[in-house]
Motif scaffolding. Structure first.
Motif, short mmCIF file in Angstrom:
data_model
loop_
_atom_site.label_atom_id
_atom_site.label_comp_id
_atom_site.label_asym_id
_atom_site.label_seq_id
_atom_site.Cartn_x
_atom_site.Cartn_y
_atom_site.Cartn_z
N LEU A 207 -124.94 -7.91 -5.28
CA LEU A 207 -125.18 -7.24 -4.00
C LEU A 207 -123.89 -7.20 -3.34
O LEU A 207 -122.97 -8.28 -3.19
CB LEU A 207 -126.10 -7.92 -3.06
CG LEU A 207 -126.22 -7.53 -1.66
CD1 LEU A 207 -126.59 -5.97 -1.52
CD2 LEU A 207 -127.05 -8.42 -0.74
N GLY A 208 -123.08 -6.04 -2.98
CA GLY A 208 -121.78 -5.95 -2.56
C GLY A 208 -121.92 -6.06 -1.03
O GLY A 208 -123.01 -5.95 -0.21
N SER A 209 -120.83 -6.39 -0.31
CA SER A 209 -120.72 -6.57 1.08
C SER A 209 -121.00 -5.12 1.69
O SER A 209 -121.07 -4.84 3.00
CB SER A 209 -119.40 -6.93 1.42
OG SER A 209 -118.41 -6.23 0.88
N ASP A 210 -120.97 -4.15 1.19
CA ASP A 210 -121.53 -2.68 1.64
C ASP A 210 -122.88 -2.45 1.67
O ASP A 210 -123.22 -1.30 1.95
CB ASP A 210 -120.67 -1.49 0.91
CG ASP A 210 -120.96 -1.56 -0.75
OD1 ASP A 210 -121.73 -2.31 -1.21
OD2 ASP A 210 -120.34 -0.64 -1.41
N GLY A 211 -123.69 -3.43 1.32
CA GLY A 211 -125.21 -3.19 1.28
C GLY A 211 -125.84 -2.60 0.27
O GLY A 211 -126.99 -2.27 0.16
N ARG A 272 -120.05 -10.21 -10.53
CA ARG A 272 -120.32 -10.69 -9.12
C ARG A 272 -119.30 -10.38 -8.29
O ARG A 272 -117.99 -10.28 -8.53
CB ARG A 272 -120.37 -12.30 -9.45
CG ARG A 272 -121.37 -13.01 -10.08
CD ARG A 272 -122.83 -12.78 -9.45
NE ARG A 272 -123.86 -13.43 -10.21
CZ ARG A 272 -124.59 -12.74 -11.12
NH1 ARG A 272 -124.42 -11.33 -11.45
NH2 ARG A 272 -125.73 -13.44 -11.60
N GLN A 273 -119.43 -10.26 -6.92
CA GLN A 273 -118.27 -10.18 -5.84
C GLN A 273 -117.91 -11.52 -5.38
O GLN A 273 -118.83 -12.49 -5.10
CB GLN A 273 -118.97 -9.39 -4.55
CG GLN A 273 -117.71 -9.04 -3.71
CD GLN A 273 -118.20 -8.02 -2.70
OE1 GLN A 273 -119.32 -8.00 -2.26
NE2 GLN A 273 -117.29 -7.54 -1.87
N GLY A 275 -115.44 -13.20 -2.92
CA GLY A 275 -114.62 -12.62 -1.74
C GLY A 275 -114.56 -11.26 -1.59
O GLY A 275 -115.86 -10.46 -1.61
N ASP A 276 -113.40 -10.55 -1.39
CA ASP A 276 -113.27 -9.29 -1.28
C ASP A 276 -112.85 -8.41 -2.69
O ASP A 276 -112.73 -7.22 -2.73
CB ASP A 276 -112.15 -8.78 -0.25
CG ASP A 276 -110.79 -9.19 -0.70
OD1 ASP A 276 -110.56 -9.80 -1.66
OD2 ASP A 276 -109.82 -9.12 -0.03
N TRP A 278 -114.46 -8.21 -7.03
CA TRP A 278 -115.36 -8.35 -7.94
C TRP A 278 -114.63 -8.97 -9.51
O TRP A 278 -113.53 -8.76 -9.72
CB TRP A 278 -116.03 -7.02 -8.21
CG TRP A 278 -116.67 -6.56 -7.04
CD1 TRP A 278 -116.01 -5.83 -5.96
CD2 TRP A 278 -118.08 -6.08 -6.71
NE1 TRP A 278 -116.69 -5.14 -5.09
CE2 TRP A 278 -118.09 -5.56 -5.58
CE3 TRP A 278 -119.26 -6.77 -7.54
CZ2 TRP A 278 -119.27 -5.29 -4.96
CZ3 TRP A 278 -120.36 -6.34 -6.94
CH2 TRP A 278 -120.33 -5.68 -5.90
N HIS A 297 -113.84 -2.61 -7.07
CA HIS A 297 -115.37 -1.94 -6.81
C HIS A 297 -115.77 -1.93 -8.21
O HIS A 297 -114.88 -1.37 -9.10
CB HIS A 297 -115.01 -0.80 -6.01
CG HIS A 297 -116.54 -0.17 -5.33
ND1 HIS A 297 -117.35 0.54 -6.26
CD2 HIS A 297 -117.07 -0.51 -4.28
CE1 HIS A 297 -118.40 0.62 -5.56
NE2 HIS A 297 -118.44 0.02 -4.31
#
Length: 370
Positions: A207-211, A272-273, A275-276, A278, A297
């Motif tokens: 799951l990325g921080s962008d949803g 895996r992500q 921090g900012d 991957w 990304h």
């Protein structure tokens, strides 16, 4: 029979290579296994600017045999909602190799200080590890092999590959747990084994921080490059909601393809992500090694992205810290950071089954290198 062992008949002590075709790491066979040097006695090495250490063996007869998990592989980790880490194993045997065949199985660990070494506390099923998914190993389903797990809210999702004869994937599916992995339910999600040129079988997802949940997938048994999908987490169990990444009108875009995002063959993998950025690790079967990429990304051009080798394969009589005989797997352990990455790595001596376990390796400096 020990009272903690199941009352059902044990499977015959057939060679797993005969049962499943010996597909899990066939390089370096025919060499007698030697005793592995204790991890604490193996000094770290530095290669390509990365400091590499073997921390510990996580499984083995003396470590997890009390749970009926003497002989297991993969050890795919996921953080549970209650804070523990669940490690999910593939084909599992015990007390002797080949006995009491189960897959997948799992165990919990409360270890949070990863440099001190992961220790298993309890198996799913209690004193004796039970199979997470109810089925019989036979002609209809020979075995179900886990691909990856993800926790979203209070639910853990397990994607696994259903084999009718090892390597003949009839479908893969998703199972869910809302009690930290203690019990599992079939979500009904089915990914046909033949879909997308058989590249929708073996998953890794994050799951990325962008949803969005980003999903790399490839053919089981290390026989294809990789494709990419994305899906909203609330629709994770709906295969129709998976949006492919491909080329249309001369450019890469969502909704096209899916088209391969790599040229090389991809084996077991972990995205895996951290921090900012991957991290993507995978078993590279063509080069007999475990490689990694650091990404901005998951949709970036992987053909133009530099990779680094973390561990090299070797023969049993030539092992050292970063040269490991018949290695495979490579899954990111929760609690890792880009500059302090911990992976579970499997070994299987297919010549005599004397080694079939999961170990923990540590890699420091990856973020500075890439």
């Amino acid at each position: 029979m020990d009272a903690t062992q199941p009352s059902t008949p044990r499977s015959s002590r057939l060679s797993r290579r005969l049962l499943i075709g010996g597909a899990a790491a066939t390089l370096g066979t025919g060499i007698a296994a030697r005793q592995l040097t204790p991890a604490a006695a193996v000094p770290p090495v530095k290669a390509d600017g990365i400091t590499i250490s073997k921390i510990t063996d996580i499984t083995g007869p003396d470590l997890t045999g009390r749970f009926g998990l003497s002989w297991v592989d993969l050890g795919i980790p996921v953080r549970c909602p209650d804070g523990r880490t669940l490690y999910v194993f593939g084909d599992s045997f015990g007390p002797a190799w080949g006995e009491n065949w189960r897959s997948p199985t799992a165990a919990w660990s409360r270890t949070r200080g990863l440099p001190s070494g992961v220790r298993v506390d309890q198996a799913v099923g209690g004193n004796w590890a039970t199979q997470l998914i109810p089925y019989q190993h036979g002609d209809e389903i020979s075995t179900i092999i886990p691909s990856d797990l993800i926790t979203i809210g209070d639910t853990i999702y397990l994607q696994a590959v259903v084999n009718q004869g090892f390597g003949n994937v009839i479908w893969s599916g998703i199972w869910t747990s809302t009690d930290n992995g203690a019990t599992w339910q079939d979500s009904g999600a089915r990914f046909p084994g033949a879909a997308h040129n058989q590249m929708w079988q073996l998953f890794t997802w994050a799951l990325g921080s962008d949803g969005w949940v980003y999903v790399y997938s490839a053919k089981f048994l290390r026989a294809s490059p990789m494709i990419l999908h994305r899906v909203r987490p609330e629709r994770l169990t709906d295969p129709d909601a998976y949006e492919p990444w491909g080329v249309a009108g001369g450019r890469w875009q969502w909704g096209a393809g899916p088209d391969p995002v790599t040229d090389g063959i991809i084996g077991e993998m972990s995205l895996r992500q951290l921090g900012d950025r991957w991290v993507f690790t995978w078993f590279n079967p063509d080069q007999y090694r475990i490689d990694a990429m650091v990404l901005d990304h998951p949709s970036q051009d992987l053909r133009q992205t530099e990779s680094v080798t973390l561990l090299h394969g070797t023969s049993w009589d030539a092992q050292d810290t970063n040269h490991v005989a018949q290695l495979y797997g490579s899954y990111v352990i929760p609690g890792s950071r880009l500059d302090d990455l911990h992976l579970t790595v499997s070994q299987w001596n297919t010549s005599d089954n004397s080694v079939y376990h999961v170990s923990q390796y540590r890699f420091r400096g990856l973020g500075r290198w890439l």
